[in-house]
Design an enzyme around this catalytic site. Structure first.
Site, PDB file in Angstrom:
ATOM      1  N   GLU A  44       0.830  -1.212   0.000  1.00 23.08           N
ATOM      2  CA  GLU A  44       0.000   0.000   0.000  1.00 23.08           C
ATOM      3  C   GLU A  44       0.867   1.266   0.000  1.00 23.08           C
ATOM      4  O   GLU A  44       0.818   2.080   0.908  1.00 23.08           O
ATOM      5  CB  GLU A  44      -0.975  -0.012   1.176  1.00 23.08           C
ATOM      6  CG  GLU A  44      -1.981  -1.140   1.075  1.00 23.08           C
ATOM      7  CD  GLU A  44      -3.072  -1.091   2.135  1.00 23.08           C
ATOM      8  OE1 GLU A  44      -4.188  -1.569   1.862  1.00 23.08           O
ATOM      9  OE2 GLU A  44      -2.809  -0.574   3.248  1.00 23.08           O
ATOM     10  N   GLU A  58      -6.205  -6.920  -1.599  1.00 22.09           N
ATOM     11  CA  GLU A  58      -6.821  -6.998  -0.275  1.00 22.09           C
ATOM     12  C   GLU A  58      -8.287  -6.611  -0.367  1.00 22.09           C
ATOM     13  O   GLU A  58      -8.631  -5.605  -1.001  1.00 22.09           O
ATOM     14  CB  GLU A  58      -6.161  -6.036   0.729  1.00 22.09           C
ATOM     15  CG  GLU A  58      -4.739  -6.341   1.098  1.00 22.09           C
ATOM     16  CD  GLU A  58      -4.231  -5.402   2.189  1.00 22.09           C
ATOM     17  OE1 GLU A  58      -5.063  -4.780   2.892  1.00 22.09           O
ATOM     18  OE2 GLU A  58      -3.012  -5.289   2.329  1.00 22.09           O
TER      19      GLU A  58
END
Length: 371
Positions: free
Chosen positions: A168, A270
């Site tokens: 991320e 995710e």
């Protein structure tokens, strides 16, 4: 993934678009088939050591990897920390889990955080051992760490099929050196990771992973900068949690655009959804308020399964077969004492157990089945 979760963004609950509604109207209880049907099982070894038990839907005790694999999961995602305070999430645990996944015929995605703990858009801390490094020395440390883990996997016959260079990394990684405030430095670090991957594990695909999967402008800005600096990558990986990252329509627009714009496959690296708003351990859950959720998916067992069906349809709808697949984040992270969110504090609780694919007794839920 973890501490961004305290920065809740209300107002992203609106769910538009026929894809999601078709999943509900069609009565499907499971995700549609995808080439990559993945599960992040980073917490399993620690949970097992602390006595966690998982069960099939008929209440028979089983191995969580096998339960999920028999439900259709065919990839395992594992995070890597450099020097975790609890002694987990390092090379040895990754090698062990890779052997178990390989024995079940599951492929492997390795998620390098380049930190000693959680890395996400709100925190990208250097490992303590790298604190004094910068420039070429920091690139070398990243290269060596990446090479060591991937070479170990290849050496034992369980080579990674895909690797994430960072987790991320919307704002970069290894702050302050690798912040997006200095894209040239960030590109150097990303390229060092890509070189290590190619050297240690030829044929392993390289993914670059951002959160905010519904943010097309931010995704394009980021990848335009990476491409302009020649950063190697094969796959665009996006996190998408509907209570933070926009609507399914926005995700569809973004995935369709970047797949075509950069000529790359796209994965949802995710996702998750609650099957209840209750908690099992007295520690407040990250998602415990129905106002954060879209009206179309209730926080129930059925709503969780419907979410998997809807999201998988979005991924499958990316033109040209570029929507490769999706990973459910920590489906086996149940409320086990000692296996909480803070690796430095054994007394910390789990804020995620209501989004697992196992209920509070450890029994597999319908969303654990891809077919």
């Amino acid at each position: 993934m973890m501490h961004r979760r305290t920065l809740l963004r209300a107002g992203t609950a609106a769910l538009a678009g026929p894809v999601a509604l078709n999943a509900l109207a069609g009565g499907t209880a499971h995700a549609v088939p995808l080439p990559v049907q993945g599960v992040d099982l980073s917490s399993v070894l620690k949970a097992e050591d602390l006595g966690a038990v998982w069960r099939y839907s008929d209440n028979t005790v089983g191995d969580p990897l096998r339960i999920l694999q028999e439900g259709g999961a065919n990839w395992v995602r594992l995070k890597v920390w450099v020097d975790s305070p609890d002694g987990y999430h390092g090379k040895q645990q990754v090698l062990t889990m890779a052997q178990r996944a390989n024995a079940l015929g599951m492929r492997l995605l390795i998620d390098f955080h380049y930190s000693d703990s959680w890395a996400d858009p709100g925190q990208q801390r250097k490992p303590a051992a790298w604190a004094g490094l910068s420039g070429g020395a920091l690139e070398q440390a990243l290269y060596d760490h990446t090479f060591d883990v991937l070479d170990g996997l290849r050496g034992q016959g369980t080579a990674a099929s895909m690797v994430q260079i960072g987790n991320e990394i919307n704002g970069g990684m290894l702050w302050p050196d690798g912040s997006t405030d200095d894209w040239d430095a960030l590109a150097g670090l990303l390229t060092a990771g890509a070189r290590a991957t190619a050297d240690a594990s030829p044929g392993t695909e390289i993914a670059l992973h951002l959160a905010e999967g519904g943010d097309n402008g931010g995704t394009v800005w980021w990848f335009d900068n990476a491409v302009a600096r020649g950063v190697p990558f094969d796959v665009i990986a996006l996190s998408f949690y509907i209570y933070w990252h926009g609507t399914l329509d926005e995700l569809q627009i973004n995935m369709n655009d970047v797949a075509a714009r950069y000529g790359k496959d796209v994965i949802v690296a995710e996702t998750a959804y609650p099957f209840t708003l209750d908690d099992a351990d007295g520690h407040p859950n990250i998602i415990a308020d129905s106002s954060l959720l879209p009206d179309d998916f209730h926080p129930t067992v059925e709503g969780q399964a419907a979410w998997m069906g809807a999201l998988s349809e979005v991924v499958a709808s990316v033109p040209g077969g570029r929507g490769r697949g999706m990973f459910y984040w920590e489906p086996a992270w149940t409320a086990t004492p000692g296996n909480g969110w803070d690796p430095a504090d054994p007394s910390s609780g789990n804020a995620w157990e209501n989004q697992a694919l196992f209920d509070f007794t450890g029994r597999a839920l319908p969303a654990a089945r891809w077919r």
